[in-house]
Design an enzyme around this catalytic site. Structure first.
Site: not given
Length: 329
Positions: A195, A208
Site C-alpha cells: 500500500s 496498517y
C-alpha cells in the site's frame, strides 16, 4: 594576477560542477520518465501473456474489492482460478460468475486468514496437484475503519493479532506454500499487495502502515532471491481504490475502481516488480514524496491536524461504514 587566475579557475570549476549536476539530474529524470512510459503506457499495448506462468492462479481475499477484480481479470486473460476467502456463499457467487462469463475452471477454498497458523495445512491439501502459475496475496485488513490512535479501537489485543495474521502471516505462509513448485518449474509469478500507506510512516494508521512496509520489504527481497530461478515477485503499492475497506468511496481521477486498478496493474507484469499499479497512483506517490515527506507526517503539528480531521469526519465515516455493512449483508 595570481589571485585573479585562481578566481577564474575556481569559477570554471563551479560552472563545470553545476553543469555536471544538472546533467546527472536530467539523465536521472529522463530515465525515470522512460521507465514510467514503459510500465504504464507500453504495458497496455504489449501485454505479458499470463498463461505462460501456468494453468492456475490463486487469489486470496477474492470475494470483494481488488481481490475479486484480480480473479475476474485473470480469468478473462485465460487462467483457471482458485478463490480463497472466508464466506462460502460469496466464493460460490464469484466462481459462478467466472465460469459463466469466461468459461474457466474454478475452485473455492473457505478460510479466515485472521485465525493464524491453523488454516494453512487445509489450504495446502486442497491445492495439491494444481499447476499454480500465479499467486495473488491480496487479502488484507485495516486496524480500524477510520484514522485512529493505536489503542483507540475496541479489544485492541485481539485486533492486533488479527491484522498481523491477515496482513503479514498470510503473505509469508502462502508464498512458502506455493513457491517450491514455481522454483521446480523455474516459472511463476507472486503478486503481493502492499500500500501507499507503507511508503512512509503514517501515524493514525500505525499498524496498517507497519504491516504494509513488511509486505514491501518481504516482496522486494524475495524477488531478488528468486528472480534468478525464474520466479517474479511483484509488489504493488496502490493509493486509494474504491473498495469496502475505503467505504466504497466515489471513483474520480485520483481514486480508481477495483476493476480498473486490477486491469492496469496486471498489465505492468513483466515491466516492473515494484509499482504503484497505475499511472495516477504513481503520480500521487511522487507528489506526496515531495510535498508530504516522512518527517512532516511524523511532526507533532501534523499529527494534531490529522487527529482533528479524524474527529471532525468521524460521524460521516461511521455512516458510510454502516451503509457498506448493509450492502455486504
Amino acid at each position: 594576477m595570481a589571485g585573479a587566475a585562481e578566481c577564474g579557475w575556481f569559477g570554471s570549476f563551479l560552472c563545470f560542477l553545476g553543469a555536471a549536476t544538472a546533467l546527472c539530474y536530467l539523465l536521472k529524470w529522463s530515465w525515470r520518465t522512460w521507465q514510467g512510459f514503459q510500465v504504464y503506457v507500453l504495458s497496455k499495448i504489449w501485454r505479458t501473456d499470463l498463461r505462460e506462468y501456468g494453468q492456475w492462479a490463486v487469489v486470496t481475499g477474492s470475494t470483494a474489492g481488488i481481490g475479486r477484480a484480480y480473479a475476474i481479470e485473470l480469468a478473462r486473460r485465460g487462467l483457471d482460478v482458485v478463490l480463497i476467502s472466508r464466506s462460502q456463499d460469496k466464493l460460490r457467487r464469484v466462481a459462478d460468475e467466472i465460469e459463466s462469463r469466461y468459461g474457466r475452471k474454478t475452485r473455492v477454498i473457505q478460510a479466515d486468514f485472521t485465525e493464524g497458523h491453523s488454516i494453512y495445512p487445509a489450504i495446502e491439501e486442497q491445492l495439491k496437484g494444481l499447476e499454480i502459475g500465479i499467486l495473488v496475496n491480496n487479502v488484507g485488513m485495516n486496524y480500524a475503519g477510520m484514522l485512529v490512535n493505536f489503542l483507540d479501537v475496541p479489544d485492541p489485543e485481539k485486533r492486533i493479532t488479527e491484522v498481523i495474521n491477515c496482513n503479514i502471516l498470510s503473505v509469508t505462509q502462502m508464498s512458502r506454500m506455493i513457491l517450491p513448485q514455481m522454483v521446480e518449474r523455474r516459472k511463476g509469478l507472486i503478486i503481493n499487495m502492499s500500500s501507499e500507506a507503507g511508503s512512509q510512516p503514517q501515524p493514525m494508521l500505525t499498524l496498517y502502515s507497519a504491516t504494509k512496509i513488511f509486505v514491501t520489504y518481504f516482496s522486494r527481497c524475495l524477488h531478488a532471491e528468486y528472480q534468478p530461478r525464474g520466479v517474479t515477485v511483484q509488489c504493488l503499492t496502490p493509493f486509494i481504490v474504491s473498495t469496502n475497506m475505503t467505504h466504497n468511496i466515489e471513483v474520480n481521477p485520483l481514486v480508481k475502481s477495483a476493476s480498473s486498478f486490477a486491469r492496469d496493474a496486471l498489465s505492468t507484469v513483466g515491466y516492473s516488480s515494484f509499482t504503484s499499479g497505475c499511472i495516477t497512483h504513481a503520480l500521487q506517490h511522487i507528489a506526496l514524496t515531495i510535498f508530504f515527506p516522512g518527517w512532516l507526517r511524523l511532526s507533532p503539528f501534523c499529527v494534531r491536524r490529522v487527529e482533528k480531521f479524524a474527529q471532525e469526519s468521524k460521524q460521516q465515516i461511521e455512516e458510510r461504514m454502516a451503509q457498506c455493512q448493509k450492502k455486504q449483508e
